[in-house]
Design a protein around this motif. Structure first.
Motif, short mmCIF file in Angstrom:
data_model
loop_
_atom_site.label_atom_id
_atom_site.label_comp_id
_atom_site.label_asym_id
_atom_site.label_seq_id
_atom_site.Cartn_x
_atom_site.Cartn_y
_atom_site.Cartn_z
N ARG A 19 0.71 0.85 -41.76
CA ARG A 19 0.65 -0.36 -42.57
C ARG A 19 0.56 -1.64 -41.74
NH1 ARG A 19 -1.10 0.46 -47.43
NH2 ARG A 19 -0.60 -1.74 -47.73
N VAL A 20 1.07 -1.61 -40.50
CA VAL A 20 1.12 -2.85 -39.71
C VAL A 20 0.09 -2.91 -38.60
CG1 VAL A 20 3.60 -2.98 -40.20
CG2 VAL A 20 2.85 -2.14 -37.97
N LYS A 25 -0.25 -5.25 -32.46
CA LYS A 25 -0.56 -4.21 -31.48
C LYS A 25 0.57 -3.19 -31.57
CE LYS A 25 -2.04 -1.98 -27.84
NZ LYS A 25 -3.23 -1.08 -27.93
N VAL A 26 0.25 -1.95 -31.90
CA VAL A 26 1.27 -0.95 -32.17
C VAL A 26 1.28 0.13 -31.09
CG1 VAL A 26 2.08 0.82 -33.80
CG2 VAL A 26 1.17 -1.35 -34.66
N ILE A 42 -3.77 2.84 -32.59
CA ILE A 42 -2.35 2.93 -32.23
C ILE A 42 -2.29 3.56 -30.85
CG2 ILE A 42 -0.14 4.06 -32.73
CD1 ILE A 42 -0.94 3.99 -35.70
N GLU A 43 -1.52 2.95 -29.93
CA GLU A 43 -1.43 3.49 -28.58
C GLU A 43 -0.18 4.35 -28.43
OE1 GLU A 43 -1.43 1.99 -23.89
OE2 GLU A 43 -1.99 0.60 -25.51
N VAL A 44 -0.38 5.58 -28.05
CA VAL A 44 0.73 6.51 -27.84
C VAL A 44 1.17 6.39 -26.38
CG1 VAL A 44 1.48 8.91 -27.93
CG2 VAL A 44 -0.22 8.07 -29.57
N LEU A 45 2.45 6.09 -26.19
CA LEU A 45 2.98 5.93 -24.83
C LEU A 45 3.77 7.17 -24.42
CD1 LEU A 45 3.99 2.17 -24.81
CD2 LEU A 45 1.93 3.25 -23.91
#
Length: 276
Positions: A19-20, A25-26, A42-45
């Motif tokens: 939703r955001v 930046k997520v 979406i960046e997976v860390l």
């Protein structure tokens, strides 16, 4: 663009992220790498440290029983961050003590976040400013309606609007013909029952009616917009040992909705940490 890190990519964490992500930046982290593979925008860390260092706002979207391990891993990197916890029953003071007096906000959305129809109640910890609280509310406005609530009532919020959609779905499962024949009346009756239960949990009539109406409408929207059967939606809300499970056990024994909300409230209180 502000940077938001979400720890936990289960039903709630993923709903918030989706939703955001167009406004922030997520970053996300989840120990189960399978559920974060192939995400778009979406960046997976790779670690909790990386996420906490990169993000300005860190959302703790983990189960209460998993919170201590997360806090221990991020405590050296949390200073200067805004920490938002959606873990049921966990006071801001507990998180502040664990992380060293950081800016903490407690939020309780519900599964309506998935479709932008959440009811999210928020309360501010001791070290967060009014401006930071406003930023948090703006973020959760992307998920649906928001309410400012005294933290003393947050466990009641969990029992009423947090778990509330599951009560509606469970009532439909128990009385499918009644729902099919008179769906509007069924919803009105549910909102009335939930309002009375919310009053018994500590809300005044006005807040009880507002939360219950938003929760009922959210649940009905989830049914119509997801197309999922009630039992499947219940499974996505209820977690083992959680507040929703405690309430459903009461309903399945023939208890009233007021008694079920009371059981959910007690479970939220049991989850709360008192040793500050």
């Amino acid at each position: 663009m502000q940077r938001v890190g979400i720890i936990g990519y289960g039903n709630m964490g993923s709903s918030i992220a989706q939703r955001v992500k167009n406004q922030y930046k997520v970053y996300v982290f989840d120990r189960d790498k399978n559920i974060t593979s192939g995400l778009k925008d979406i960046e997976v860390l790779p670690s909790l440290k990386d996420l906490t260092v990169q993000a300005q706002i860190v959302i703790l979207a983990v189960k209460p029983q998993d919170l201590d391990a997360v806090l221990n891993e991020i405590k050296d990197y949390a200073q200067g961050k805004t920490i938002i916890s959606v873990a049921a029953g966990m006071p801001t003071a507990y998180i502040e003590k664990a992380l060293g007096n950081v800016k903490t906000i407690r939020a309780m959305p519900n599964m309506g976040a998935r479709i932008g129809k959440s009811v999210t109640c928020l309360s501010k910890g001791a070290f967060a400013s009014e401006e930071e609280f406003l930023y948090a509310r703006e973020l959760f406005n992307l998920l649906g309606a928001t309410r400012n609530i005294n933290e003393d009532l947050m466990n009641a919020v969990t029992a009423v609007s947090g778990s509330g959609p599951a009560y509606y779905f469970d009532m439909i499962e128990a009385r499918p013909r009644e729902y099919k024949n008179q769906p509007r009346k069924f919803l009105r009756d549910f909102i009335h029952l939930l309002t009375e239960a919310a009053k018994s949990a500590g809300f005044d009539y006005r807040e009880a009616k507002t939360l219950s109406t938003l929760t009922g409408n959210c649940a009905e929207a989830l049914l119509s917009e997801t197309g999922l059967p009630p039992i499947q939606l219940i499974k996505q809300i209820a977690s083992k040992g959680g507040t929703t499970e405690a309430a459903l056990e009461v309903l399945h024994r023939g208890g009233s909705l007021k008694e079920a909300v009371g059981a959910a409230l007690k479970r939220a209180q049991d989850l709360s940490r008192k040793e500050f």
